[in-house]
Scaffold this motif. Structure first.
Motif, PDB file in Angstrom:
ATOM      1  N   LEU A   1       0.911   4.466  -2.709  1.00  0.00           N
ATOM      2  CA  LEU A   1       0.788   5.860  -2.285  1.00  0.00           C
ATOM      3  C   LEU A   1       2.047   6.668  -2.596  1.00  0.00           C
TER       4      LEU A   1
ATOM      5  N   GLU B   1      -1.669  10.788  -4.906  1.00  0.00           N
ATOM      6  CA  GLU B   1      -2.958  10.098  -5.041  1.00  0.00           C
ATOM      7  C   GLU B   1      -2.708   8.626  -5.353  1.00  0.00           C
TER       8      GLU B   1
ATOM      9  N   TRP C   1       2.758  12.028   0.243  1.00  0.00           N
ATOM     10  CA  TRP C   1       2.122  10.996  -0.566  1.00  0.00           C
ATOM     11  C   TRP C   1       1.498  11.588  -1.822  1.00  0.00           C
TER      12      TRP C   1
ATOM     13  N   ARG D   1       0.465  16.360   3.014  1.00  0.00           N
ATOM     14  CA  ARG D   1       0.406  16.201   1.561  1.00  0.00           C
ATOM     15  C   ARG D   1       1.777  16.094   0.907  1.00  0.00           C
TER      16      ARG D   1
ATOM     17  N   SER E   1      -4.125   1.083   4.346  1.00  0.00           N
ATOM     18  CA  SER E   1      -4.918   1.998   3.518  1.00  0.00           C
ATOM     19  C   SER E   1      -5.762   2.912   4.388  1.00  0.00           C
ATOM     20  N   TRP E   2      -6.456   2.303   5.356  1.00  0.00           N
ATOM     21  CA  TRP E   2      -7.330   3.087   6.234  1.00  0.00           C
ATOM     22  C   TRP E   2      -6.516   3.977   7.162  1.00  0.00           C
TER      23      TRP E   2
ATOM     24  N   ARG F   1       0.828  -1.209   0.000  1.00  0.00           N
ATOM     25  CA  ARG F   1       0.000   0.000   0.000  1.00  0.00           C
ATOM     26  C   ARG F   1       0.863   1.260   0.000  1.00  0.00           C
TER      27      ARG F   1
ATOM     28  N   ALA G   1      -3.321  11.851   6.064  1.00  0.00           N
ATOM     29  CA  ALA G   1      -3.848  12.453   4.833  1.00  0.00           C
ATOM     30  C   ALA G   1      -3.483  13.932   4.727  1.00  0.00           C
ATOM     31  N   SER G   2      -3.361  14.624   5.859  1.00  0.00           N
ATOM     32  CA  SER G   2      -3.074  16.057   5.820  1.00  0.00           C
ATOM     33  C   SER G   2      -1.614  16.356   5.497  1.00  0.00           C
TER      34      SER G   2
ATOM     35  N   LYS H   1      -4.932   7.065   5.481  1.00  0.00           N
ATOM     36  CA  LYS H   1      -5.945   8.085   5.184  1.00  0.00           C
ATOM     37  C   LYS H   1      -6.419   8.763   6.469  1.00  0.00           C
ATOM     38  N   HIS H   2      -6.522   7.992   7.540  1.00  0.00           N
ATOM     39  CA  HIS H   2      -7.026   8.508   8.810  1.00  0.00           C
ATOM     40  C   HIS H   2      -5.998   9.385   9.522  1.00  0.00           C
TER      41      HIS H   2
END
Length: 739
Positions: free
Chosen positions: A307, A699, A697, A694, A683-684, A303, A691-692, A687-688
């Motif tokens: 990313l 898309e 990573w 940037r 994956s979860w 994963r 994700a902020s 993102k959790h």
């Protein structure tokens, strides 16, 4: 070893030098970023030892030496973080008396060094009071003259901004920072009136003042007009402080064109270094837990490849089963970087896919069966005094044969000291060095070369022991001097001619030597009167996070697939129960250490020391019901979801969390289910939790993996599938160690 290092070691070994020679020697070592060796040379010099002549008369020489030794002591990574900063302050006090004496106010150099020491202590230990004390020292230094670079003044402004950002008297501190920066721009001498050695820092101070005032275009003009650049480590320190200021201004600084232009001007030819300056150092920890952990980690790696995160990993810290698979990944990455141009995201995806296939094939050889003696021989080993049923040296040979030899050229036994390499795309013009060193040059690269750390535990001392491609021994990182009086076994760079070396298979075997199952792996003859015995790194730190923090990672990714504590409904009777009781006690202790590690990471993130933390573990999101008393009158019923928050079916996740932690052969269903679970949970969690961030990573892209069909199975919410019962039955049976 360089000629400069040889001269330094010769002086420490007793070769006499004049004061001028020794004084020039430590300065040259400092400039070459050999801070630990420079500190020891300077310490010997300051005490007047090993000199043909004498120290120059007068207090000023002694005070200058104290200042510089204090600075180097605080920066010396070979000293414990709980010790080096306090010792540095003591050295400074030895030369100048009490540091809170008002007579020192305006002493830019001394108070600036004291402020820097406390700033580093805050960075290492996370105590906000150190941040305030550092600000106080800088502020007292800033009452003096600006000098050529306004060192104390610009740092006083930075500290006020930092404290204001966390809510400490923000109005007053921000105004004070503004006033200091405006004073610097008004009164700092122009660069043409500064000596050549101070020109860079004069320019850097001016640029930082402009950046702090949000005059981005003016700051860009200043750095673009300056052609000379300092050593990479000095540039990195400056860039990271500037990045911190920009991050306080904007949540996504590199999305602001004026800020991006500034960093591209500061770091010409190294556009990716701007991203490094903002992200910081990224560390990935792969926990212990046998092959169960190894396969889970492969799913996490898959994963992270999708990313585009793997290219940013600066440190790869591995324990036990994590070491077995982590070394495979690192060696495969080494092969790619030796022969190819900069890698694309698809290259990383392809690399992980190749490692998965290689690892599945290697595990199919059934490592444990290859080294496991008969019951009679195992019993005899224990009765004859061995501390485990399995021989770690045989395990090391099997690891080399099936896991590592296929990934390395040549036919001989591969040693750790043979592993350092220079990537094919290394740019000496950018780094100033023909040889590549990850700790010094990674931040300038788009595709990082991770520092590989294989963690073990020393039976003799109870301390952590690390193997890297450059050194081995007990690092000072995890030793707390106030609570630990056990001597530390010195770490050192490899010295093959002196016998200070180890094969990669033996290093990994030491990391995976589960106590009682394996005898300790031994290293004899290196220390006087101490015969080193090493066991599983999980005894000390089963997640491998200590090494990430020690190497100053401020984004920490943890893949935790260790054998976590499970509910025991009834005690086991008889002699077997005694063994079970001992194992249960050890597991409880291990769980406590695991939870303490997680709490430490969470606290560091809350305090701002860590920019991001991702901690995935196999029991995350599983239901933990309250077991009610038989006479309880509570009547409520809790509705349960089919999937855990990560999107994995709880029945499958529970079965995988209870799967054996062993080094035997795993079925394809077992390995694919573990990889699918690691992939989905990563994956979860990414993102959790991240994700902020940037800059870290891209898309994600969706790839087809060998475990893709299993991924669909373990995330299905359908009431029934054709293979669910069969798979669950097989996975639950896999909780038992096979004999």
């Amino acid at each position: 070893m360089t000629e400069l290092q040889e001269r330094g070691r010769a002086f420490l070994g007793g070769k006499a030098l004049t004061f001028e020679e020794a004084n020039a020697l430590w300065k040259a070592l400092k400039k070459a970023d050999q801070l630990s060796l420079a500190r020891r040379v300077l310490e010997r010099l300051r005490l007047g030892n090993g000199l043909v002549d004498r120290l120059p008369a007068g207090r000023q020489t002694r005070r200058t030496l104290c200042q510089q030794e204090a600075l180097l002591t605080s920066k010396d990574a070979e000293l414990s973080a709980t010790l080096r900063h306090d010792r540095a302050l003591d050295i400074l006090s030895d030369g100048f008396g009490a540091l809170d004496d008002a007579a020192l106010d305006g002493d830019v150099e001394t108070l600036g060094i004291a402020g820097g020491i406390l700033k580093r202590r805050w960075s290492d230990l996370g105590q906000t009071q150190d941040l305030r004390k550092a600000a106080g020292f800088y502020a007292r230094g800033a009452t003096g003259e600006l000098g050529d670079d306004a060192y104390a003044h610009i740092n006083a402004a930075f500290m006020d901004d930092l404290l204001a950002h966390i809510g400490d008297d923000p109005v007053v501190r921000r105004q004070r920072a503004t006033n200091l920066r405006e004073r610097i721009l008004r009164d700092l001498p122009p660069v043409e009136k500064v000596s050549a050695g101070g020109a860079w820092f004069n320019m850097a101070t001016r640029a930082e003042a402009l950046l702090g005032l949000r005059r981005y275009a003016d700051a860009t003009e200043v750095v673009a007009s300056f052609n000379e650049k300092p050593a990479p480590w000095e540039l990195e320190t400056t860039a990271r402080q500037l990045a911190t200021i920009a991050r306080m201004h904007e949540e996504q600084p590199l999305e602001v064109p004026e800020i991006r232009a500034f960093f591209e001007a500061l770091l010409p030819g190294a556009a990716d270094a701007a991203r490094s300056a903002f992200v910081g150092k990224v560390g990935l920890a792969l926990s212990g837990g046998g092959f169960r952990a190894s396969f889970y980690h492969l799913g996490v790696l898959a994963r992270l490849a999708e990313l585009n995160v793997l290219r940013h990993i600066d440190v790869l810290s591995c324990v036990s089963g994590g070491s077995i698979v982590g070394a495979c990944y690192w060696l495969a990455l080494r092969n790619r970087m030796l022969t190819s141009t900069p890698m694309t995201r698809l290259d990383y995806v392809g690399l992980v896919r190749e490692v998965i296939q290689h690892f599945v094939d290697a595990v199919a050889t059934d490592l444990r069966s290859a080294v496991q003696p008969s019951v009679v021989k195992a019993t005899w080993r224990v009765l004859s005094g061995e501390r485990g049923a399995l021989n770690p040296e045989m395990t090391a040979l099997a690891l080399e044969q099936h896991f590592y030899r296929p990934l390395l050229p040549g036919d001989g036994r591969p040693f750790m000291h043979d592993l350092p390499f220079t990537p094919a795309d290394h740019n000496p013009a950018l780094t100033g060095s023909p040889e590549f060193h990850p700790g010094k040059h990674n931040w300038l690269r788009r595709d990082k070369v991770p520092v590989l750390v294989l963690n073990a535990t020393t039976v003799n001392t109870g301390h952590a022991w690390q193997f890297t491609p450059r050194w081995m021994g007990e690092s000072p990182w995890s030793i707390h001097q106030a609570a630990d009086s056990i001597p530390r076994l010195e770490w050192s760079w490899y010295e093959p001619e002196a016998g200070w070396k180890i094969e990669i298979g033996r290093a990994v075997a030491a990391s995976a030597c589960v106590p009682l199952v394996f005898a300790p792996l031994e290293i004899g003859g290196a220390y006087e009167d101490v015969h080193v015995q090493l066991v599983d790194g999980g005894v000390h730190d089963n997640q491998g996070t200590v090494s990430l923090l020690a190497l100053n990672c401020n984004v920490v990714l943890v893949s935790d697939a260790c054998g976590q504590l499970l509910l025991e409904k009834q005690p086991t009777p008889g002699l077997k129960g005694l063994v079970s009781y001992a194992n249960r006690s050890m597991s409880t202790l291990m769980e406590r250490v695991r939870l303490a590690n997680y709490a430490d990471l969470a606290a560091r993130q809350r305090s701002g020391l860590l920019r991001g933390v991702m901690f995935v573990h196999m029991k995350a999101g599983l239901d933990a019901d309250t077991i009610r008393l038989q006479f309880s009158q509570e009547s409520y019923k809790i509705d349960r979801e089919t999937l855990s928050p990560a999107g994995v079916r709880k029945d499958f996740q529970q079965a995988l969390a209870e799967l054996r932690t062993d080094l035997d052969a795993f079925t394809l269903d077992e390995s694919h289910a573990l990889m699918a679970c690691g992939y989905q949970m990563a994956s979860w969690a990414f993102k959790h939790d991240l994700a902020s961030l940037r800059e870290l990573w891209d898309e994600p892209i969706a790839e087809q993996w060998p475990f893709t069909a299993m991924l669909q199975e373990i995330t299905s919410t359908a009431a029934w599938t054709a293979h669910r019962v069969e798979l669950l039955t097989a996975l639950r049976a896999g909780s038992r160690v096979r004999v």
